[in-house]
Structure formats: C-alpha cells, structure tokens
Write a protein that holds these residues in place. Structure first.
Motif, PDB file in Angstrom:
ATOM      1  N   ASN A 220       0.794  -1.235   0.000  1.00  0.00           N
ATOM      2  CA  ASN A 220       0.000   0.000   0.000  1.00  0.00           C
ATOM      3  C   ASN A 220       0.822   1.279   0.000  1.00  0.00           C
ATOM      4  N   ARG A 221       2.148   1.174  -0.176  1.00  0.00           N
ATOM      5  CA  ARG A 221       2.963   2.393  -0.338  1.00  0.00           C
ATOM      6  C   ARG A 221       2.926   2.779  -1.814  1.00  0.00           C
ATOM      7  N   LYS A 222       1.997   3.602  -2.161  1.00  0.00           N
ATOM      8  CA  LYS A 222       1.632   3.861  -3.548  1.00  0.00           C
ATOM      9  C   LYS A 222       2.799   4.286  -4.437  1.00  0.00           C
ATOM     10  N   ASP A 223       3.597   5.216  -4.019  1.00  0.00           N
ATOM     11  CA  ASP A 223       4.627   5.784  -4.893  1.00  0.00           C
ATOM     12  C   ASP A 223       6.045   5.617  -4.356  1.00  0.00           C
ATOM     13  N   SER A 224       6.264   4.656  -3.482  1.00  0.00           N
ATOM     14  CA  SER A 224       7.589   4.449  -2.900  1.00  0.00           C
ATOM     15  C   SER A 224       8.469   3.611  -3.820  1.00  0.00           C
ATOM     16  N   LYS A 225       9.754   3.904  -3.812  1.00  0.00           N
ATOM     17  CA  LYS A 225      10.714   3.096  -4.577  1.00  0.00           C
ATOM     18  C   LYS A 225      11.097   1.830  -3.827  1.00  0.00           C
ATOM     19  N   PHE A 226      11.162   1.943  -2.484  1.00  0.00           N
ATOM     20  CA  PHE A 226      11.563   0.819  -1.648  1.00  0.00           C
ATOM     21  C   PHE A 226      10.413   0.452  -0.717  1.00  0.00           C
ATOM     22  N   PHE A 227      10.463  -0.724  -0.124  1.00  0.00           N
ATOM     23  CA  PHE A 227       9.329  -1.120   0.722  1.00  0.00           C
ATOM     24  C   PHE A 227       9.217  -0.262   1.972  1.00  0.00           C
ATOM     25  N   ASP A 231      13.930   6.712   1.231  1.00  0.00           N
ATOM     26  CA  ASP A 231      15.209   7.111   1.806  1.00  0.00           C
ATOM     27  C   ASP A 231      16.261   6.018   1.600  1.00  0.00           C
ATOM     28  N   ILE A 232      17.174   6.229   0.657  1.00  0.00           N
ATOM     29  CA  ILE A 232      18.205   5.237   0.356  1.00  0.00           C
ATOM     30  C   ILE A 232      19.191   5.087   1.510  1.00  0.00           C
ATOM     31  N   ALA A 233      19.250   6.071   2.393  1.00  0.00           N
ATOM     32  CA  ALA A 233      20.157   6.002   3.539  1.00  0.00           C
ATOM     33  C   ALA A 233      19.778   4.870   4.490  1.00  0.00           C
ATOM     34  N   LEU A 234      18.550   4.379   4.386  1.00  0.00           N
ATOM     35  CA  LEU A 234      18.088   3.298   5.255  1.00  0.00           C
ATOM     36  C   LEU A 234      18.375   1.911   4.675  1.00  0.00           C
ATOM     37  N   LEU A 235      19.014   1.850   3.529  1.00  0.00           N
ATOM     38  CA  LEU A 235      19.221   0.571   2.852  1.00  0.00           C
ATOM     39  C   LEU A 235      19.933  -0.454   3.727  1.00  0.00           C
ATOM     40  N   SER A 236      21.053  -0.086   4.321  1.00  0.00           N
ATOM     41  CA  SER A 236      21.849  -1.061   5.072  1.00  0.00           C
ATOM     42  C   SER A 236      21.143  -1.578   6.311  1.00  0.00           C
ATOM     43  N   SER A 237      20.190  -0.823   6.840  1.00  0.00           N
ATOM     44  CA  SER A 237      19.449  -1.278   8.019  1.00  0.00           C
ATOM     45  C   SER A 237      18.172  -2.024   7.654  1.00  0.00           C
ATOM     46  N   HIS A 238      17.842  -2.048   6.336  1.00  0.00           N
ATOM     47  CA  HIS A 238      16.586  -2.661   5.911  1.00  0.00           C
ATOM     48  C   HIS A 238      16.746  -3.821   4.930  1.00  0.00           C
ATOM     49  N   ALA A 239      17.946  -4.032   4.410  1.00  0.00           N
ATOM     50  CA  ALA A 239      18.098  -5.089   3.404  1.00  0.00           C
ATOM     51  C   ALA A 239      19.544  -5.570   3.329  1.00  0.00           C
ATOM     52  N   ASN A 240      19.688  -6.821   2.936  1.00  0.00           N
ATOM     53  CA  ASN A 240      20.993  -7.430   2.721  1.00  0.00           C
ATOM     54  C   ASN A 240      21.366  -7.266   1.258  1.00  0.00           C
ATOM     55  N   ASN A 250      33.075  -5.370  -0.623  1.00  0.00           N
ATOM     56  CA  ASN A 250      31.801  -5.213   0.077  1.00  0.00           C
ATOM     57  C   ASN A 250      32.096  -4.687   1.477  1.00  0.00           C
ATOM     58  N   SER A 251      31.521  -3.557   1.812  1.00  0.00           N
ATOM     59  CA  SER A 251      31.794  -2.929   3.104  1.00  0.00           C
ATOM     60  C   SER A 251      31.160  -3.659   4.271  1.00  0.00           C
ATOM     61  N   LEU A 252      30.213  -4.550   3.976  1.00  0.00           N
ATOM     62  CA  LEU A 252      29.485  -5.311   5.007  1.00  0.00           C
ATOM     63  C   LEU A 252      28.735  -4.395   5.971  1.00  0.00           C
ATOM     64  N   GLN A 253      28.331  -3.252   5.484  1.00  0.00           N
ATOM     65  CA  GLN A 253      27.610  -2.300   6.330  1.00  0.00           C
ATOM     66  C   GLN A 253      26.299  -2.891   6.840  1.00  0.00           C
ATOM     67  N   ASP A 254      25.698  -3.788   6.037  1.00  0.00           N
ATOM     68  CA  ASP A 254      24.448  -4.414   6.471  1.00  0.00           C
ATOM     69  C   ASP A 254      24.679  -5.668   7.300  1.00  0.00           C
ATOM     70  N   GLY A 255      25.944  -6.065   7.484  1.00  0.00           N
ATOM     71  CA  GLY A 255      26.276  -7.169   8.366  1.00  0.00           C
ATOM     72  C   GLY A 255      26.581  -8.496   7.705  1.00  0.00           C
ATOM     73  N   TYR A 256      26.330  -8.610   6.386  1.00  0.00           N
ATOM     74  CA  TYR A 256      26.503  -9.908   5.720  1.00  0.00           C
ATOM     75  C   TYR A 256      27.096  -9.737   4.328  1.00  0.00           C
TER      76      TYR A 256
END
Length: 367
Positions: A220-227, A231-240, A250-256
């Motif tokens: 239901n996020r009508k016009d969002s690029k990501f789920f 905000d692309i700055a949230l990528l490492s905390s929201h996805a691998n 690979n900086s492994l900022q997301d942990g894996y």
C-alpha cells in the motif's frame, strides 16, 4: 570464467541458462483460477484462519511497475499499469534450508543442481553447432559468486564474477566443503524453477504471480521506490545487499557478505520480511520484454494477471525464462539497484544460483 574464447562464452551461457529438461508435471498447479471475489478477499482475516508462517495479503488495486521518480528503473519495468489482485496468503519469509530439508527428507527429491547433466537435452536449447564442453566439466553443479581482484570496466559481463562450480547445490552453497550447518534459518539457494514447484506441490502451495509479489512488497505504499519509503540512507538497516565497489569490495555495512538469516531486517507494512535483498525469488510468470507495454496499451485495469502467455527475451532468444523478484545480496547501486520494489529479472527455468531462492503463496480457497 577463464579466457574469453568463443567456447568459454558459449559455455557460460549454456551453464547459466540450461542444464536439464524441466519436468512438465507440476506446472498446472500454478494456473488455477482464484475463486474469491475482490470484495471478499479484501477484508482482514482472524489469526486463526491464517496458516502458520504466513500472512494474509488483502486484495486490492495498485500500479505495477516503476514509479516516475525512480531514476534507476530499467525499460522492462515500464510503463506503469494498474492491476487488481485478489487476496492471498504469503510466506512471512523466504523458504529456509531447514524447511527445504524437511521436504527432501519426506520425498527424497533431488534438485536440478544435483542431477547428472544430459548433453543431448541441453544442446536442444542452444544455437546449432554449439560445441560440447569436456566431460570433466559436464558434471552436476551450479553458479557461485566470486569477487574479482580489481575493478571491472564492463558491469554487464556477468562471467567476470560468476563461476560454474561442480558440486555446488543447496546442501553445499559455495561448492564442495561448504555446508548449511549453522545456516538452517538462511534462505535455501541453488533452487531451479522446477525445484521450487516440487516444494510447492508437497506443501500445498504455489509460487506467486509477479503481480502478487509486487503488490505484497509494496504493501500500500503507492509511490515508494523501496518497501520502507524513498530514503536510500536506510538501505543497510533494511536489506541485505552489496555496499561498496561491486564486485571487488563489500563494506558489510548491512552485516553480511552473502545470505543473511531470514527476518534479520525490518518487515514491510504487510508483515513480510526480506522483500528486498538477501536472495532473488521465483515467480510463476514468463518473462516477456513486451509484457508491460501490452498491459498498459489496453488502458484498462488488469484483474489478477498471470503474466505473459509466452517467454520472450531478445537478449536470450533460445532460453525459456521466468520472472524473479526482490534482488539479492549482490544487488548494487552501481548497476541494477534491484532492491527496488519494481525491479525484475529474467532467469532460465533450469538455472540455480547462489543468490536465488523462493517463497510460497496460497489462495484462500486451497489451490
């Protein structure tokens, strides 16, 4: 792949796209008509009616395809078109090694990557005159990722970081000597389309359509690029995903660096985990480069689309491909950014790779 000779290039295409003739038995389970009405499927369900490990995705309408502000969108994600889907149940997370192990133990199933290779069947799917590789290479295996030693100038030459590994399969994701011990809650990988169908049939489930998958990811996020929003700055905390210079560092900022345990990152608004990154996921739809244009040209809302009637990819004219969604731990902003909701990729039905898995769905009335 070593040495850029014609044989090695053809062999890479051969191994990336086809290994053995897919079974024909399980396909019909994917195409049964969903019977509930839009109104009935749009209402919430009490927890007692939701199968364990799944969530109810209420039916509704959405615009499938790339949002206008998405500058990374590829042409096959356009044009955006309006779709209506009925409600369905969906796995909370990708099918794990533990879940797939139970299926194999119960059925004795052998995945495509574990089977002997039949050259006579394989060459039927290749250009006439393709030379037969040595028998020492025509052995069961799959594709694994291998970092390069230095920067690459052509990010569309996938052979630079994909390696055919004899003995690589779901039990040995990085090849002989590797194991899934301690990774029971990681997504199962090296899964060909046929393997995913076999699991679905055993579990009484099916693979999602591309529209169902994207609707569930968008939540239901009508016009969002990501789920999670834009905000692309949230990528490492929201996805691998891959953060750093692909495919060197690979900086492994997301942990894996490779797969992460399922549910390691926040869920979306429908309660689904890993709808971006970790591993690509099979859908049931044929990949056709013209499909979105054909739907948009009708000017109408499409009800419960089941995908194109036939496969068509001008870049791989000899291969039958299905749509996969969601991106993986290899997705990088440098060339695909496939952790975006609208991202899609074409993959041969009988290919298994180190970053490819699946999740299942079920209609309210059992399929």
């Amino acid at each position: 792949m070593p040495n850029k000779t014609l044989l090695s290039i053809l062999f890479f295409v051969l191994l990336f796209g086809c290994k053995t003739e897919p079974k024909k038995s399980a396909e019909p389970i994917q195409n049964k008509t969903v019977k509930e009405s839009i109104d009935r499927s749009s209402v919430p369900l009490p927890p007692s009616e939701v199968p364990e490990g799944m969530v109810w995705i209420p039916g509704g309408m959405f615009f499938q395809g790339a949002v206008l502000q998405d500058k990374m969108a590829m042409q096959h994600e356009k044009p955006r078109h309006e779709v209506r889907v009925n409600g369905f149940f969906m796995d909370i997370h990708e099918v794990t090694n533990e879940q797939f192990s139970k299926f194999v133990e119960a059925t004795g199933y052998v995945t495509v990557a574990e089977r002997e290779i039949d050259w006579e069947e394989m060459k039927k799917q290749l250009p006439e005159g393709t030379p037969k590789p040595p028998d020492s290479i025509l052995q069961p295996g799959s594709l694994i990722f291998k970092k390069t030693d230095s920067s690459v100038s052509n990010l569309y030459d996938f052979s630079q970081w994909w390696e055919w590994k004899i003995g690589a399969n779901w039990r040995h994701p990085s090849g002989p000597g590797s194991s899934i011990k301690g990774k029971e809650n990681h997504p199962v990988v090296h899964i060909a389309y046929e393997d995913a169908l076999a699991y679905c049939e055993w579990a009484g489930r099916r693979l999602p359509t591309e529209a169902e998958w994207e609707y569930a990811a968008r939540a239901n996020r009508k016009d969002s690029k990501f789920f999670w929003g834009d905000d692309i700055a949230l990528l490492s905390s929201h996805a691998n995903t891959w953060e750093g210079e692909f495919p060197v560092f690979n900086s492994l900022q997301d942990g894996y660096e490779r797969t992460a345990p399922v549910m390691s990152y926040p869920k979306n608004d429908f309660g689904l985990y890993d709808m971006a990154g970790n591993v690509w996921e099979w859908t049931n739809d044929w990949y056709n480069a013209n499909y979105y244009k054909e739907l948009a040209a009708t000017g109408k809302v499409t009800d419960n689309p089941k995908g194109a009637s036939n496969a068509y990819n001008p870049n791989n004219p000899y291969i039958q491909e299905k749509v996969i969604k969601g991106g993986s731990f290899l997705c990088s902003a440098s060339y695909c950014a496939s952790y975006r909701i609208s991202s899609r990729m074409a993959t041969s039905m009988d290919s298994g790779m180190e970053h490819l898995g699946f999740r299942t769905v079920r209609s309210r009335d059992v399929d």
